[in-house]
Design an enzyme around this catalytic site. Sequence first.
Site, short mmCIF file in Angstrom:
data_model
loop_
_atom_site.label_atom_id
_atom_site.label_comp_id
_atom_site.label_asym_id
_atom_site.label_seq_id
_atom_site.Cartn_x
_atom_site.Cartn_y
_atom_site.Cartn_z
N GLY A 1 -6.56 -1.71 -10.69
CA GLY A 1 -6.10 -3.04 -11.10
C GLY A 1 -6.50 -3.27 -12.54
O GLY A 1 -7.39 -2.59 -13.05
N CYS B 1 -10.35 3.67 -8.98
CA CYS B 1 -10.45 2.97 -10.25
C CYS B 1 -11.04 1.56 -10.07
O CYS B 1 -12.19 1.44 -9.67
CB CYS B 1 -9.10 2.95 -10.95
SG CYS B 1 -9.24 2.55 -12.69
N TYR B 2 -10.26 0.51 -10.30
CA TYR B 2 -10.80 -0.84 -10.08
C TYR B 2 -11.38 -0.94 -8.66
O TYR B 2 -12.42 -1.57 -8.43
CB TYR B 2 -9.71 -1.89 -10.27
CG TYR B 2 -10.20 -3.31 -10.05
CD1 TYR B 2 -10.84 -4.01 -11.06
CD2 TYR B 2 -10.04 -3.93 -8.80
CE1 TYR B 2 -11.31 -5.30 -10.85
CE2 TYR B 2 -10.52 -5.22 -8.57
CZ TYR B 2 -11.16 -5.90 -9.61
OH TYR B 2 -11.63 -7.17 -9.39
N HIS C 1 -7.82 8.76 -11.06
CA HIS C 1 -6.64 8.50 -10.21
C HIS C 1 -6.17 9.78 -9.51
O HIS C 1 -5.42 10.55 -10.09
CB HIS C 1 -5.50 7.93 -11.07
CG HIS C 1 -5.77 6.54 -11.52
ND1 HIS C 1 -5.40 5.45 -10.79
CD2 HIS C 1 -6.40 6.07 -12.61
CE1 HIS C 1 -5.79 4.35 -11.42
NE2 HIS C 1 -6.40 4.70 -12.53
N GLU D 1 -4.02 10.05 -7.30
CA GLU D 1 -2.59 9.97 -6.97
C GLU D 1 -1.68 10.46 -8.09
O GLU D 1 -0.50 10.72 -7.88
CB GLU D 1 -2.23 8.52 -6.60
CG GLU D 1 -2.21 7.51 -7.74
CD GLU D 1 -3.59 6.94 -8.10
OE1 GLU D 1 -4.61 7.55 -7.70
OE2 GLU D 1 -3.65 5.91 -8.79
N SER E 1 28.15 1.25 0.47
CA SER E 1 28.54 1.44 -0.94
C SER E 1 28.75 2.92 -1.25
O SER E 1 29.32 3.26 -2.27
CB SER E 1 27.44 0.90 -1.84
OG SER E 1 26.28 1.71 -1.72
N ASP F 1 21.03 4.82 0.11
CA ASP F 1 20.43 3.95 1.12
C ASP F 1 21.45 3.50 2.17
O ASP F 1 21.21 3.59 3.37
CB ASP F 1 19.77 2.73 0.46
CG ASP F 1 18.79 3.14 -0.62
OD1 ASP F 1 18.34 4.29 -0.58
OD2 ASP F 1 18.51 2.33 -1.52
N LYS G 1 12.26 5.91 -1.35
CA LYS G 1 13.54 6.57 -1.64
C LYS G 1 13.54 8.04 -1.19
O LYS G 1 14.47 8.51 -0.54
CB LYS G 1 13.80 6.52 -3.15
CG LYS G 1 15.18 6.90 -3.54
CD LYS G 1 16.03 5.68 -3.50
CE LYS G 1 17.47 5.93 -3.84
NZ LYS G 1 18.23 4.69 -3.73
#
Length: 515
Positions: A59, A86-87, A174, A176, A228, A232, A371
């Site tokens: 954060g 982190c934060y 981090h 990630e 469409s 998705d 996604k």
Amino acid sequence: MRQKGHEYVLIIDFGGQYNQLIARRVRECNVYCEVKSYKNVTIDEIKELSPEGIIFTGGPQSVYGEGAPAIDKELFELGIPVLGICYGSQLMAHTLGGEVKTCITSEYGKTETIYDKDCVLFGADMPEKAISWMSHTDYIAKIPEGFKITAHTANCPCAAMANAEKKLYAVQFHPEVNHTENGLAMLDSFLKNVCGCKGDWTMANYAETAIKEIREKVGDGKVLLALSGGVDSSVLAALLSKAVGSQLTCIFVDHGFMRKNEGDEVEAAFADWDVNFVRVNAKDRFMAKLNGVSDPETKRKLIGEEFIRVFEAEAKKIGAVDFLAQGTIYPDVIESGSGDAATIKSHHNVGGLPDYVDFKDIIEPLRMLFKDETRKLGEELGLSDTLVWRQPFPGPGLAIRIMGEITDEKLTILQDADWIFREEIAKAGLDRSIGQYFAVLTNNRSVGVMGDFRTYDYTLALRAVTTTDFMTADFARIPYEVLEVCSARIVNEVKNINRVVYDVTTKPPATIEWE
Ligand code: XMP
């Protein structure tokens, strides 16, 4: 929502820029997780959810800052493993009686880090010294009682700490982010070795459960879907088709601004599926509406409105439906710890439909998927590669890639040029590594010479970007040789284009689309 009998990890978001990335990584480890803002999650809710583990995101604040995000100390007494990032790591230290201070030297970017190999997060095949990705101005100056420092760097005496007995872990860097070497393995170790997860989140499981749930909810009701042709809505159509078959009607409004042959491709893709497929060729209506319009936002607004009108008229023919299906995915619903991002463009989505169509309820079976997971689900369901790997395409289509007024002539020029560009990108094997690539027909004409003749024709712009979230983007480093072929082919094969330029702007400051 926690699914019965399945593993669940809770990610508490403190407004970190990588909150979604953490969630995606956890899911890459085949563990289902959800992101909740620290503002909206209570201890009672956590007790009820009883997650296998909790991860705190980073954060932007300092734990001592005014109004800094905080967490109830009781959370650490629940016996649930926690990983602070982190934060989140500083918050853990601060809340449990440690001390956080401002760094003398802040650390940003790739940083050599020394790990304690006895810590379960850094064990196995990981080296003792490796690069981690840092981004912090505060650091843990004193660890809380019962903790041990498990990593450090030249400027950060506590790059990680752990209280193994209480299953509390914290990392200043981090894990990630791809730049952290073995970051994914560290997360995986936390999930599997600390939280005891087996990793039961797979798309095969998901499809099976989702199909069952949809059947239970829908019963013998009728479902309507605005298709469409995008990833998705196509995956949703496939999922619903497997769940309720011909109780589903898909309405595909072809506004005429699709890419070359795309309308037919979408129709063909669903020809063999058990659905009622309605294609509405409404190009004339849309062209009439847009006649003389050149302002991008007006184009978007008119297309959005006309879309709803066409859809509504078609839906009326079907009569009352019980459910309206929407292809909402997880990034659209994540509640961020930092509040809403500003809207830069008024994106046209089918989100406006509920006011206009007569139905009882909305179903959004992809609501919890990222996604890449939506794509995996599409593959799992046997959807064609063309649909599953289709690059994003804006709702208003080529209408916002033709600068200024739209005419039939301009539309054909753009469709033909865009087709060549896509073909060459695919031939060069770049179609999966580039996030989005397309041609834009500018409103600019310039002088050229072809054969012995002077020409005065359009300039076409090529745009290709690499991005993970479409919020920021870099221009793709397409080899000159590929650009050269595209340019030569486009100028030779498409009438009325005599100049091709490549857009080398990042987002920000530019946007991905030109309008
Ligand atoms: P920008 O141009 O805002 O685009 O950087 C970010 C992503 O959003 C898509 N985009 C749209 N999608 N309706 C849509 O459904 C729109 O009006 C629209 N405008 C932009 C764009 O293609 C990119 O993927």
